[in-house]
Design an enzyme around this catalytic site. Structure first.
Site, PDB file in Angstrom:
ATOM      1  N   ARG A  89       0.468  -0.859  -0.003  1.00 50.29           N
ATOM      2  CA  ARG A  89      -0.067   0.184   0.159  1.00 50.29           C
ATOM      3  C   ARG A  89       1.020   1.286  -0.279  1.00 50.29           C
ATOM      4  NH1 ARG A  89      -3.321   2.704   4.752  1.00 50.29           N
ATOM      5  NH2 ARG A  89      -4.580   4.266   3.879  1.00 50.29           N
ATOM      6  N   HIS A 108       0.344   4.439  -3.479  1.00 50.76           N
ATOM      7  CA  HIS A 108       0.000   5.665  -2.343  1.00 50.76           C
ATOM      8  C   HIS A 108       1.319   6.835  -3.229  1.00 50.76           C
ATOM      9  CE1 HIS A 108      -3.550   5.726   0.638  1.00 50.76           C
ATOM     10  NE2 HIS A 108      -3.197   4.212  -0.446  1.00 50.76           N
ATOM     11  N   ASP A 109       2.332   5.888  -3.164  1.00 56.95           N
ATOM     12  CA  ASP A 109       3.898   6.843  -3.507  1.00 56.95           C
ATOM     13  C   ASP A 109       3.732   6.932  -4.860  1.00 56.95           C
ATOM     14  OD1 ASP A 109       5.859   8.011  -3.347  1.00 56.95           O
ATOM     15  OD2 ASP A 109       6.651   6.183  -4.566  1.00 56.95           O
ATOM     16  N   GLY A 159       3.936   9.889  -8.732  1.00 49.75           N
ATOM     17  CA  GLY A 159       4.758   8.714  -9.743  1.00 49.75           C
ATOM     18  C   GLY A 159       5.845   8.475  -8.486  1.00 49.75           C
ATOM     19  N   ASP A 187       8.367   7.980  -6.882  1.00 55.77           N
ATOM     20  CA  ASP A 187       9.905   9.017  -6.202  1.00 55.77           C
ATOM     21  C   ASP A 187      10.070   9.055  -5.121  1.00 55.77           C
ATOM     22  OD1 ASP A 187       7.662  10.426  -5.485  1.00 55.77           O
ATOM     23  OD2 ASP A 187       8.069  12.420  -6.799  1.00 55.77           O
ATOM     24  N   ASN A 244      -4.173   9.453   2.996  1.00 54.00           N
ATOM     25  CA  ASN A 244      -3.246   8.498   3.602  1.00 54.00           C
ATOM     26  C   ASN A 244      -3.447   8.052   4.981  1.00 54.00           C
ATOM     27  OD1 ASN A 244      -1.404   8.314   1.640  1.00 54.00           O
ATOM     28  ND2 ASN A 244       0.031   9.820   2.166  1.00 54.00           N
ATOM     29  N   HIS A 246      -5.930  -5.755  -3.291  1.00 56.78           N
ATOM     30  CA  HIS A 246      -6.403  -5.932  -2.221  1.00 56.78           C
ATOM     31  C   HIS A 246      -6.452  -7.187  -1.569  1.00 56.78           C
ATOM     32  CE1 HIS A 246      -9.275  -1.988  -3.305  1.00 56.78           C
ATOM     33  NE2 HIS A 246      -7.823  -2.096  -3.299  1.00 56.78           N
ATOM     34  N   ASP A 298     -10.070  -9.945   2.528  1.00 54.36           N
ATOM     35  CA  ASP A 298     -11.124 -11.471   2.066  1.00 54.36           C
ATOM     36  C   ASP A 298     -10.406 -12.643   3.238  1.00 54.36           C
ATOM     37  OD1 ASP A 298      -8.093 -12.962   2.007  1.00 54.36           O
ATOM     38  OD2 ASP A 298      -8.757 -11.812  -0.290  1.00 54.36           O
ATOM     39  N   THR A 330      -8.335 -14.447   3.411  1.00 48.58           N
ATOM     40  CA  THR A 330      -6.614 -14.973   3.593  1.00 48.58           C
ATOM     41  C   THR A 330      -5.672 -13.604   3.142  1.00 48.58           C
ATOM     42  OG1 THR A 330      -6.347 -15.497   1.139  1.00 48.58           O
ATOM     43  CG2 THR A 330      -7.346 -17.299   2.397  1.00 48.58           C
ATOM     44  N   ASP A 348      -2.736 -14.329  -2.886  1.00 51.53           N
ATOM     45  CA  ASP A 348      -4.041 -15.382  -3.915  1.00 51.53           C
ATOM     46  C   ASP A 348      -4.982 -14.646  -4.764  1.00 51.53           C
ATOM     47  OD1 ASP A 348      -5.163 -15.227  -2.273  1.00 51.53           O
ATOM     48  OD2 ASP A 348      -4.917 -16.675  -1.127  1.00 51.53           O
TER      49      ASP A 348
END
Length: 320
Positions: A56, A60-61, A66, A68, A90, A189, A241, A243, A248
């Site tokens: 994540r 988000h970066d 871009g 960076d 964030n 996700h 989910d 797992t 997966d």
């Protein structure tokens, strides 16, 4: 056959024109990938939630200005404008310190050679592989930003938790992704959690249309876990989910059963543009892994600084 053709097309990418290379550190730090892998392995064993956090963090970066490493930068002093980490979208970003630790390991063997941006992408790659997902071959050569965007820009750039299929496909199309890759990248996700505050509209909206579309026992479970009186605290959450520590295709299987947590998770199943890919990935994990790998590379090369652009930070938290 149609899905197979889309998947073949999605694997046809290169890094020409992006200033990146699969042999970028061949002479200056040939062991960098092993340093990152060996450095993260005990961290993943100590805290199995770390892979989801690092994946994540990279996503988000890359989606603000871009890939960076600007998300790693802390404010420079009193009175300075809040950096992107202060963005409301964030909330819940964790494990930035792991990148700093790994960076120090790299610096010990290859001083001032490897950027924080490359280390962040490699860390996210390792997060996927360590969780059972594909080992993605990523091009390197990114440079770090010499400034951090404001929290306002981050909030404007990052998609909201309520985003639907059309808007999400538009975001990924601008990054060069095919339909198959766009559905595959959302498979990230499969790791981690969703905070209850991100689904309050689904559970307690005025019309509750989204709630009625869920599998009934799952809807009841979400409302029990994410009770309305506790939403403001941001402390309650649900697993993405069953797992949630394994990379997966269970995310797609879950969505097909009416158990998608976020709006986008549920809408992909019924939208005619995405439904066939959700169904295919639910049945074929190998094809999901292939499409996810190519989508990951396209995201990781988005908006990169290369050559003489940007800097190579010695400390990922500071711009010097």
């Amino acid at each position: 056959m149609i899905v197979a053709i889309f998947l073949f097309q999605s694997l046809r990418f290169d890094v020409n024109g992006f200033g990146l290379s699969y042999q970028f550190y061949e002479k200056t730090c040939p062991q960098v990938e092993y340093i990152v892998r060996d450095g993260l392995r005990p961290m993943f064993l100590t805290d199995p939630t770390s892979p989801a956090a690092l994946l994540r963090l990279m996503f988000h970066d890359c989606q603000v200005q871009g890939c960076d490493a600007s998300i790693l930068v802390d404010p420079t002093g009193h009175g300075s404008e809040a950096t992107e980490m202060k963005a409301s979208k964030n909330f819940g970003i964790r494990k930035r310190e792991l990148i700093t630790i790994v960076k120090s390991m790299v610096e010990a063997q290859c001083p001032q050679q490897v950027s924080c941006a490359d280390i962040l992408v490699l860390a996210a790659r390792e997060a996927v592989a360590a969780s059972g997902g594909p080992r993605i071959n990523v091009p390197l050569g990114r440079r770090d930003s010499s400034y951090s965007p404001s929290y306002r820009r981050a909030d404007a750039s990052l998609p909201p938790a309520t985003i639907g299929v059309a808007d999400m496909l538009n975001i990924f199309a601008k990054k060069g992704m095919t339909l198959a890759e766009s559905v595959a990248i959302l498979g990230a996700h499969t790791l981690g959690i969703t905070h209850c505050s991100s689904i309050q509209n689904r559970l307690y909206g005025p019309k509750n249309g989204e709630l009625r579309a869920m599998e009934p026992t799952f809807a009841a479970f979400l409302r029990l876990t994410c009770q309305q009186r506790f939403l403001a605290s941001n402390l309650s959450f649900v697993l993405n989910d069953p797992t949630s520590f394994a990379f997966d295709n269970e995310y797609y299987v879950n969505a097909m059963r009416g158990r998608g947590v976020l709006r986008i998770d549920a809408e992909m199943v019924s939208d005619p543009k995405t439904a066939r890919f959700v169904q295919h990935f639910a049945m074929n994990e190998e094809d999901f892994f292939k499409a996810f790998g190519s989508a990951f590379v396209k995201l990781s090369r988005y908006g990169v600084l290369t050559g003489k652009q940007g800097v190579v930070r010695k400390n990922c938290y500071e711009i010097r």
